[in-house]
Structures are given as structure tokens and as C-alpha cells.
Enzyme design. Structure first.
Site, short mmCIF file in Angstrom:
data_model
loop_
_atom_site.label_atom_id
_atom_site.label_comp_id
_atom_site.label_asym_id
_atom_site.label_seq_id
_atom_site.Cartn_x
_atom_site.Cartn_y
_atom_site.Cartn_z
N GLY A 11 0.90 -1.20 0.09
CA GLY A 11 0.02 0.06 -0.04
C GLY A 11 0.72 0.97 0.03
O GLY A 11 0.42 2.36 -0.52
N ASN A 12 2.08 1.24 0.61
CA ASN A 12 2.84 2.40 0.73
C ASN A 12 3.30 2.84 -0.80
O ASN A 12 3.85 3.93 -1.05
CB ASN A 12 4.13 2.23 1.51
CG ASN A 12 4.92 0.83 0.88
OD1 ASN A 12 4.56 -0.23 0.99
ND2 ASN A 12 5.96 1.51 0.38
N LYS A 120 -10.76 -10.04 9.67
CA LYS A 120 -9.84 -9.10 8.75
C LYS A 120 -10.56 -7.83 8.77
O LYS A 120 -11.68 -7.61 8.28
CB LYS A 120 -9.85 -9.67 7.18
CG LYS A 120 -9.24 -8.65 6.37
CD LYS A 120 -7.66 -8.29 6.81
CE LYS A 120 -6.97 -7.53 5.68
NZ LYS A 120 -5.59 -7.27 5.99
N LYS A 204 -3.10 -10.11 -0.16
CA LYS A 204 -2.53 -9.70 -1.39
C LYS A 204 -1.19 -10.54 -1.61
O LYS A 204 -1.00 -11.15 -2.77
CB LYS A 204 -2.17 -8.17 -1.43
CG LYS A 204 -1.19 -7.75 -2.64
CD LYS A 204 0.32 -7.60 -2.14
CE LYS A 204 0.33 -6.76 -1.04
NZ LYS A 204 1.73 -6.43 -0.85
N LYS A 266 4.22 -10.86 4.57
CA LYS A 266 5.09 -10.87 3.61
C LYS A 266 6.17 -11.92 3.68
O LYS A 266 6.48 -12.56 2.59
CB LYS A 266 5.81 -9.33 3.65
CG LYS A 266 4.99 -8.30 3.37
CD LYS A 266 5.46 -7.10 3.66
CE LYS A 266 4.71 -5.62 3.35
NZ LYS A 266 3.24 -5.99 3.90
#
Length: 302
Positions: A11-12, A120, A204, A266
Site C-alpha cells: 500500500g505504501n 480481517k 495480497k 510478507k
């Protein structure tokens, strides 16, 4: 000869440094990110892009909620599809060479345990009275002490990126492809075999692993806002992780070094792809080129 590199943008990469997501902020952020991606393409790599969409979906949800008694709220899968297209167009404009966006669906299973216990969080915090009002539309809301109420939805495991074959065809024709944005629009197979969108969010990074396999990527880059994953983050003993093995990173993961709401997904994505035989990289956009030659970032696998 370059590699086929799947880059999962966080998102960054699509908001201002302070997290603001106005249209101008998003355009500028994406232009900065695509400058790094364009350098990789110029270096001979074939790039496939996927991305997050949390702030963008959050904005759509707020519009839904503010106008709920005037215009019927659109379902969450619609929000995902809209943001895939919006972010995709910004990426296409910023890249400035042959590129295409595939608005993509991700297959999930309605029997996934995540649907029985949605956890979530999405969107913004509201008061209890406002949360109760939104529950009449079939939504699930949860109290977060000291912050208010926030909507929660299921986050099921991605099983298949259904539109990956279209992405492959475009890649073979020479396009840089943006696919499965926001984890893809979650769909489930119904009893009659048809597909239907569901109220869920696919992680994602988890979807990126499935996508990487489907498009035959040799490298998965999980782009974030730090140069590498860190052991002891926020402590005096913090140190970046450079080249590592699956076994070592799994051990650090089990020891609780990676928070579930930030670096955890991640690291899990990097591990899954490396366990399947690929090479994974966790790094910032500024270090993409160095990371691909093993000179920066957290590198897992061959």
C-alpha cells in the site's frame, strides 16, 4: 537474459509517505514506484505487477457507509474490482510503454474456516451506534477497545487466480501486465458450478504466491517500505536479514519476529514461494535492482 519477476506492491507504493490517499497522492506515489519498475524492464527483466488496495477500498467503503440510506451499498467484491481498474489505469499511465490490466478473480472455498469467523478489519472506525446501523446490511462489526468499532470480513486462502491465462497471453505478446490487484476479486463456485463474488478480502501477498506460480515467475519480490525484513524490530537488537534459507526464516517466524499485521504476511509469502522452488525477495522499491542480484534486501531461496 533477464528473469520473469513478479512484484507485489504494498500500500505504501500507492499513497503519500504519511498514508494519505487523495487522487493526487496516489498518482504521484505510483509514478515514483513505476520509475523503479521501468528501470527493471529496461534492464531486460519481464515484470508482472500485483498490488494492495486497502486505502482505496477503505475510501469506497466510507462512501458506501455515508450514503447507505440514499444509495444501496455495493458489495465488497465490487469495491475490489473498481480499485483494480482505478489503480491499474494509474500504473499504465505511469509506465508509458506497452502494458495491460487484467481485472482478476481469485477462487476461494466457501468451506474455508475464515468464513465462519471473520477477523480481517477493513475500512474506518465508527461508533457503536453507527456499527449497529450498518449491521442491518448483513455486515459484521467488532469492537476495538479505545478506538471504536470496525467492520471485519473473512480472509480465505486463495486457491487459483482464474484470469492468469489471460495475463500469460498478454505477457507472451510483450505486455507488462498488472493482475490480481488487492489479492483479486474473491469468487466462490456455487452448487450449480457458477461463480459468484463473495464478501471477503484475499491477502495480497498470499495471492501473489499463487499468481507467481501461475505465470511461471522465477522471482517473487514483496515490495515494502523498508530495505529488508528485520529481526528484533523496534528493539535495541534489531538487525536486517540478508540472504537466508527457508529453514532459518521459518525458525525466526516461529519465534515471533514478524508481526501478523505488517511483516508477517510478507515473510509467509516469501517462504511459500521459496519452498516451491523459486527465489523470494523482501525489499523496498528503491532497492529492487540491487535485490535482484543479491546485493540488498532479504533474499530467500536459490
Amino acid at each position: 537474459m533477464g528473469e520473469r519477476v513478479l512484484i507485489a506492491l504494498g500500500g505504501n507504493a500507492m499513497t503519500a509517505p504519511d498514508g494519505s490517499a487523495s487522487p493526487l497522492d496516489q498518482r504521484r506515489a505510483i509514478e515514483r514506484a513505476m520509475a523503479q519498475v521501468s528501470a527493471l524492464i529496461a534492464g531486460g527483466h519481464q515484470v508482472v505487477l500485483t498490488h494492495g488496495n486497502g486505502p482505496q477500498v477503505g475510501n469506497l467503503l466510507l462512501k458506501n457507509q455515508l450514503a447507505a440510506e440514499v444509495v444501496p451499498p455495493v458489495p465488497l467484491d465490487w469495491c475490489g474490482a473498481q480499485t483494480q481498474a482505478t489503480i491499474g489505469v494509474l500504473i499504465l499511465n505511469a509506465l508509458g510503454h506497452p502494458a495491460a490490466v487484467v481485472v482478476s478473480r481469485t477462487l476461494v472455498d466457501l468451506a474455508d474456516p475464515a468464513f465462519a469467523a471473520p477477523v480481517k478489519p477493513i475500512g474506518r472506525y465508527f461508533t457503536e451506534a453507527e456499527a449497529r446501523r450498518f449491521e442491518q446490511f448483513g455486515q459484521t462489526w467488532r469492537a476495538f477497545p479505545g478506538r471504536g468499532f470496525r467492520r471485519v470480513v473473512a480472509s480465505p486462502e486463495p486457491l487459483e487466480i482464474l484470469d492468469a491465462p489471460a495475463a500469460l497471453a498478454l505477457m507472451d505478446a510483450g505486455y507488462t501486465v498488472v493482475v490480481a490487484g488487492g489479492g483479486g476479486v474473491p469468487v466462490a463456485r456455487q452448487a450449480d458450478g457458477s461463480l459468484k463474488g463473495v464478501e471477503a478480502v484475499v491477502d495480497k501477498d498470499a495471492a501473489a504466491v499463487v499468481l507467481a506460480g501461475a505465470v511461471r515467475a522465477t522471482v517473487l519480490v514483496v515490495a515494502t517500505d523498508v530495505p529488508a525484513a528485520v529481526v528484533g524490530y523496534g528493539t535495541g537488537q534489531a538487525r536486517p536479514i540478508g540472504r537466508t534459507t527457508v529453514a532459518e526464516l521459518r525458525e525466526l517466524q516461529a519465534a515471533g519476529h514478524f508481526a501478523s499485521g505488517s511483516m508477517g504476511p510478507k515473510v509467509e509469502a516469501a517462504l511459500r514461494f521459496a519452498e516451491a522452488g523459486g527465489r523470494s525477495v523482501i525489499t523496498s522499491l528503491e532497492h529492487l535492482g540491487e535485490a535482484l542480484i543479491g546485493a540488498a534486501g532479504t533474499v530467500v531461496g536459490r
